[in-house]
Structure formats: C-alpha cells, structure tokens
Design an enzyme around this catalytic site. Structure first.
Site, PDB file in Angstrom:
ATOM      1  N   ARG A 206      -6.457  -5.873   8.963  1.00 18.36           N
ATOM      2  CA  ARG A 206      -5.700  -6.189   7.298  1.00 18.36           C
ATOM      3  C   ARG A 206      -6.968  -6.357   6.213  1.00 18.36           C
ATOM      4  NH1 ARG A 206      -0.451  -6.993   6.422  1.00 18.36           N
ATOM      5  NH2 ARG A 206      -0.341  -8.013   4.913  1.00 18.36           N
TER       6      ARG A 206
ATOM      7  N   ASP B 286       1.100  -2.211  -3.526  1.00 20.69           N
ATOM      8  CA  ASP B 286       1.602  -2.271  -1.908  1.00 20.69           C
ATOM      9  C   ASP B 286       0.797  -1.083  -1.218  1.00 20.69           C
ATOM     10  OD1 ASP B 286       2.812  -3.645  -0.208  1.00 20.69           O
ATOM     11  OD2 ASP B 286       4.370  -3.005  -0.371  1.00 20.69           O
TER      12      ASP B 286
ATOM     13  N   HIS C 278      -7.664  -4.722   2.688  1.00 19.66           N
ATOM     14  CA  HIS C 278      -7.261  -5.124   1.052  1.00 19.66           C
ATOM     15  C   HIS C 278      -8.755  -5.643   0.815  1.00 19.66           C
ATOM     16  CE1 HIS C 278      -3.946  -7.599   1.503  1.00 19.66           C
ATOM     17  NE2 HIS C 278      -4.233  -8.387   2.690  1.00 19.66           N
TER      18      HIS C 278
ATOM     19  N   ARG D  98      -0.752  -2.162   5.563  1.00 23.67           N
ATOM     20  CA  ARG D  98      -0.242  -1.063   6.161  1.00 23.67           C
ATOM     21  C   ARG D  98      -1.249   0.565   7.209  1.00 23.67           C
ATOM     22  NH1 ARG D  98       4.923  -0.421   3.778  1.00 23.67           N
ATOM     23  NH2 ARG D  98       4.304  -1.973   2.581  1.00 23.67           N
TER      24      ARG D  98
ATOM     25  N   ARG E  34      11.405  -2.165  -3.781  1.00 24.40           N
ATOM     26  CA  ARG E  34      11.953  -2.903  -4.767  1.00 24.40           C
ATOM     27  C   ARG E  34      10.951  -3.672  -5.990  1.00 24.40           C
ATOM     28  NH1 ARG E  34      11.434  -4.700   0.898  1.00 24.40           N
ATOM     29  NH2 ARG E  34       9.263  -4.798   0.992  1.00 24.40           N
TER      30      ARG E  34
ATOM     31  N   ARG F  71       5.021   1.853  -8.099  1.00 22.77           N
ATOM     32  CA  ARG F  71       4.718   1.401  -6.336  1.00 22.77           C
ATOM     33  C   ARG F  71       4.510   2.156  -5.184  1.00 22.77           C
ATOM     34  NH1 ARG F  71       7.704  -4.393  -4.176  1.00 22.77           N
ATOM     35  NH2 ARG F  71       6.271  -4.541  -1.886  1.00 22.77           N
TER      36      ARG F  71
ATOM     37  N   THR G 218       3.245 -15.258  -6.217  1.00 22.44           N
ATOM     38  CA  THR G 218       3.536 -16.176  -5.956  1.00 22.44           C
ATOM     39  C   THR G 218       4.216 -16.804  -4.302  1.00 22.44           C
ATOM     40  OG1 THR G 218       5.788 -16.469  -7.249  1.00 22.44           O
ATOM     41  CG2 THR G 218       3.837 -17.011  -8.421  1.00 22.44           C
TER      42      THR G 218
ATOM     43  N   TRP H 286       2.047 -16.601  -1.346  1.00 22.46           N
ATOM     44  CA  TRP H 286       1.103 -18.159  -0.709  1.00 22.46           C
ATOM     45  C   TRP H 286       1.574 -18.834   0.769  1.00 22.46           C
ATOM     46  CZ3 TRP H 286      -3.344 -19.876  -2.782  1.00 22.46           C
ATOM     47  CH2 TRP H 286      -3.663 -20.030  -4.274  1.00 22.46           C
TER      48      TRP H 286
ATOM     49  N   LEU I  15      -9.196  -0.276 -23.263  1.00 21.72           N
ATOM     50  CA  LEU I  15      -8.379  -0.751 -22.509  1.00 21.72           C
ATOM     51  C   LEU I  15      -7.627  -1.900 -21.653  1.00 21.72           C
ATOM     52  CD1 LEU I  15      -6.207   0.322 -19.759  1.00 21.72           C
ATOM     53  CD2 LEU I  15      -8.149  -0.131 -18.184  1.00 21.72           C
TER      54      LEU I  15
ATOM     55  N   GLU J 141      10.411   2.806 -16.384  1.00 20.44           N
ATOM     56  CA  GLU J 141      10.630   3.492 -16.285  1.00 20.44           C
ATOM     57  C   GLU J 141       9.911   2.970 -14.510  1.00 20.44           C
ATOM     58  OE1 GLU J 141      12.622   6.104 -16.287  1.00 20.44           O
ATOM     59  OE2 GLU J 141      13.209   5.859 -18.796  1.00 20.44           O
TER      60      GLU J 141
HETATM   61  C1  IPE Z   1       3.746  -7.280  -3.791  1.00 22.94           C
HETATM   62  O1  IPE Z   1       3.917  -7.206  -2.267  1.00 22.94           O
HETATM   63  C2  IPE Z   1       2.861  -8.746  -4.592  1.00 22.94           C
HETATM   64  C3  IPE Z   1       1.922  -7.915  -4.985  1.00 22.94           C
HETATM   65  C4  IPE Z   1       0.827  -6.375  -4.676  1.00 22.94           C
HETATM   66  C5  IPE Z   1       0.625  -8.383  -4.919  1.00 22.94           C
HETATM   67  P1  IPE Z   1       4.054  -7.542  -1.278  1.00 22.94           P
HETATM   68  O2  IPE Z   1       3.649  -6.798  -0.470  1.00 22.94           O
HETATM   69  O3  IPE Z   1       3.886  -9.077  -1.435  1.00 22.94           O
HETATM   70  O4  IPE Z   1       5.691  -7.290  -1.581  1.00 22.94           O
HETATM   71  P2  IPE Z   1       7.319  -7.188  -0.641  1.00 22.94           P
HETATM   72  O5  IPE Z   1       6.853  -8.927   0.273  1.00 22.94           O
HETATM   73  O6  IPE Z   1       7.165  -6.400   0.585  1.00 22.94           O
HETATM   74  O7  IPE Z   1       8.262  -7.449  -1.056  1.00 22.94           O
HETATM   75  C1  IPE Z   2      -0.943  -5.298  -1.127  1.00 22.11           C
HETATM   76  O1  IPE Z   2      -0.785  -4.482   0.346  1.00 22.11           O
HETATM   77  C2  IPE Z   2      -1.761  -6.484  -1.283  1.00 22.11           C
HETATM   78  C3  IPE Z   2      -0.681  -7.695  -1.754  1.00 22.11           C
HETATM   79  C4  IPE Z   2       0.017  -8.157  -1.696  1.00 22.11           C
HETATM   80  C5  IPE Z   2      -1.722  -8.753  -1.556  1.00 22.11           C
HETATM   81  P1  IPE Z   2      -0.350  -5.926   1.447  1.00 22.11           P
HETATM   82  O2  IPE Z   2      -0.980  -6.768   2.269  1.00 22.11           O
HETATM   83  O3  IPE Z   2       1.509  -6.435   1.178  1.00 22.11           O
HETATM   84  O4  IPE Z   2      -0.019  -4.809   2.663  1.00 22.11           O
HETATM   85  P2  IPE Z   2       1.513  -4.361   3.739  1.00 22.11           P
HETATM   86  O5  IPE Z   2       2.511  -4.838   1.996  1.00 22.11           O
HETATM   87  O6  IPE Z   2       1.117  -5.904   4.259  1.00 22.11           O
HETATM   88  O7  IPE Z   2       0.835  -2.758   4.303  1.00 22.11           O
HETATM   89 MG    MG Z   3       2.980  -5.487   1.036  1.00 26.60          MG
END
Ligand code: IPE
Ligand code: IPE
Ligand code: MG
Length: 261
Positions: free
Chosen positions: A42, A29, A46, A33, A199, A193, A75, A78, A140, A212
């Site tokens: 963004r 995640d 990615h 940001r 979360r 995470r 999910t 989307w 792996l 853990e």
């Molecule tokens: C969780 O990240 C899903 C993935 C890393 C693919 P999100 O960015 O979607 O989670 P929330 O919305 O902050 O909970």
């Molecule tokens: C994780 O990064 C990748 C996916 C959820 C696909 P984010 O795209 O959720 O990045 P933030 O959380 O908005 O920074």
């Molecule tokens: Mg995110």
C-alpha cells in the site's frame, strides 16, 4: 451566482471548454487498491498517489482552475493501522520539504483545512510555515484537507459561534460558512472522486451541497491530466439549477415571480 472564469485563450488545449470550474475538490481515493492490483505494498500506492498530486496541481494551473481542494487524510483515517498512519504523516512532511519551493515558484498558495491541533507539533509548524510562506501567491489556491472531516468542521464552527456570543436568532447560513475552515472561499463547483466509490466520506458536506459530483473508476495514482480534462468536459454538460426551473436559468422567467398557473 459567481461568474466562472473563461479559459485562458492563447496556447490553451483546444479541447478546453468555455466553463472552467472555479473551485475543484478531489477525493483522492484508491491508492491501496492501485498497489494491490500490481502486487505492491500500500505504501507504494501512497507514494505514486503523491507523485500524481504534483501533476494534477500542474494541470489545474494549466486549465485555469482557481482553487483546488484535495482530500489527503480524513478524521476517520486515524483508525487505520499505526504503520500506515505514520506513513501518511511522513508523506505530508516530505511533500512540504520537497515541493514547497516549486509550488511557491509556480504561484501556488497553500492552505490547510482540518484540525491542525490533532497532528504532531513539528508537522503543525511545517504546515503553518508553508501556508505563511505562500500566502501572497495568486495563481492557484491549494487547500490541503488533512485531518479533515466535514462533521468535525461543523462542530468546530458551532463551538466558535457559541464562543463568540452571537444571539441565536442572528445565526444565518453565512455565519456558519464564515466559521468553516474554507472561510472566504467559494463552494466547490466540481467534486471528483476516483476509485469508483460513490460516497462523500465526510468531505465538504456543507460546502458541497450544490457541487456537481463526478466519479471515475480510475484509481488515484492513474488519474491523469486527460482524466481531469474529461471531468471538466463532463461538468460542462451539466445544467446547474440551484433549485430553480430551466426557464428561470435561461433568464426567460423572473426568479420568484408570482403568476396564476
Ligand atoms: C476518503 O477515502 C479519504 C481520503 C481520500 C483522504 P477513504 O478511503 O478513507 O474513504 P472510505 O473509507 O472508503 O469511505
Ligand atoms: C486514498 O487511498 C488515500 C487515503 C485515504 C489516505 P486509500 O488508501 O484509501 O486506497 P484504497 O481505497 O484502500 O484503495
Ligand atoms: Mg480508500
């Protein structure tokens, strides 16, 4: 409890601890940001996040992790702007096109977890081919969670169980586990995470019941090999009790033994 593998001795990083988590899962995640903090779009986050996955896979092999599960698209994702969803689908396709050969040469077995039917057909085919092509690799197991949701996975499992006609009183925890996308694999020992969020976001909600958890403020594109190692060292300081007492875990007390006090 399943025994954890011990670290590969020769040439290993001396900081590597004795207990290497067998199955590590990562909620990757913070790409958005990471990009925003640098004034970048963004999409660039990615792209950098994808590059980082490559070095993380290499580190997992180096550390002797057996199974690495990565959360790439939920999910719920989307619901993001169409442009971003299209980009994330394209990234999955590009990763398969560009990385499959190297992953295969390095003994990585690719698996997909999630609802494959929900993604475009050409991509479904590519994912299936990548899994088929690497299915005998042993170094792996890389589980790619794409169009994955823990609740969706449980609904999917319940449907399969009902369809199989198994009598209700014969349904056990094992029946459910055997019908999840992760069937046959041990539960994750460690769930990491990035990006500081505390979360679960619908990730491995069944399988993670005794995992853990480790959270780091670092955004995913900056999650380095040393950050990964720090997570494993932290895991080594944890005491996993699985509901028992310290004395039982130390083998000083018999599990379930009855006494008067
Ligand atoms: C969780 O990240 C899903 C993935 C890393 C693919 P999100 O960015 O979607 O989670 P929330 O919305 O902050 O909970
Ligand atoms: C994780 O990064 C990748 C996916 C959820 C696909 P984010 O795209 O959720 O990045 P933030 O959380 O908005 O920074
Ligand atoms: Mg995110």
């Amino acid at each position: 409890m399943i025994a954890e593998p011990t670290k590969p001795a020769p040439f290993a990083d001396p900081r590597l601890p004795e207990r290497i988590p067998r199955h590590v899962a990562i909620i990757m995640d913070g790409n958005g940001r990471w990009a925003a903090s640098r004034g970048l779009p963004r999409s660039e986050g990615h792209r950098r996040g994808t590059e980082n996955l490559r070095s993380t896979i290499r580190a997992a092999v180096e550390f002797g992790v057996e199974i690495l599960t990565v959360y790439a698209f939920s999910t719920e994702n989307w619901g993001r702007p169409r442009r971003e969803v299209k980009l994330l689908l394209r990234i999955l396709e590009m990763v398969i096109d560009r990385e499959l050969r190297e992953l295969h040469e390095n003994g990585v077995q690719i698996r997909h977890i999630g609802e494959l039917g929900g993604i475009p057909e050409n991509l479904q085919r590519k994912v299936k081919q990548a899994c088929e092509h690497t299915k005998n690799n042993k170094r792996l197991i890389l589980n790619v969670a794409f169009n994955y949701g823990g609740r969706d996975e449980i609904v999917h499992a319940v449907r399969r169980i009902v369809e199989s006609g198994i009598p209700a009183d014969q349904i056990t925890e094992e029946t459910i586990a055997a019908n999840l996308y992760t069937t046959g694999l041990p539960d994750p020992d460690l769930i990491i995470r990035t990006s500081g969020e505390l979360r679960v976001s619908n990730f491995l909600i069944w399988q993670g019941s005794y995992s853990e958890y480790y959270a780091t403020p670092v955004y995913w594109p900056d999650f380095s090999r040393d950050e990964f190692l720090a997570a494993i060292l932290d895991y080594n300081r944890r005491k996993r009790r699985f509901g028992l007492t310290d004395a039982q875990i130390a083998g000083e007390d018999v599990v379930g033994e009855d006494d008067d006090d």
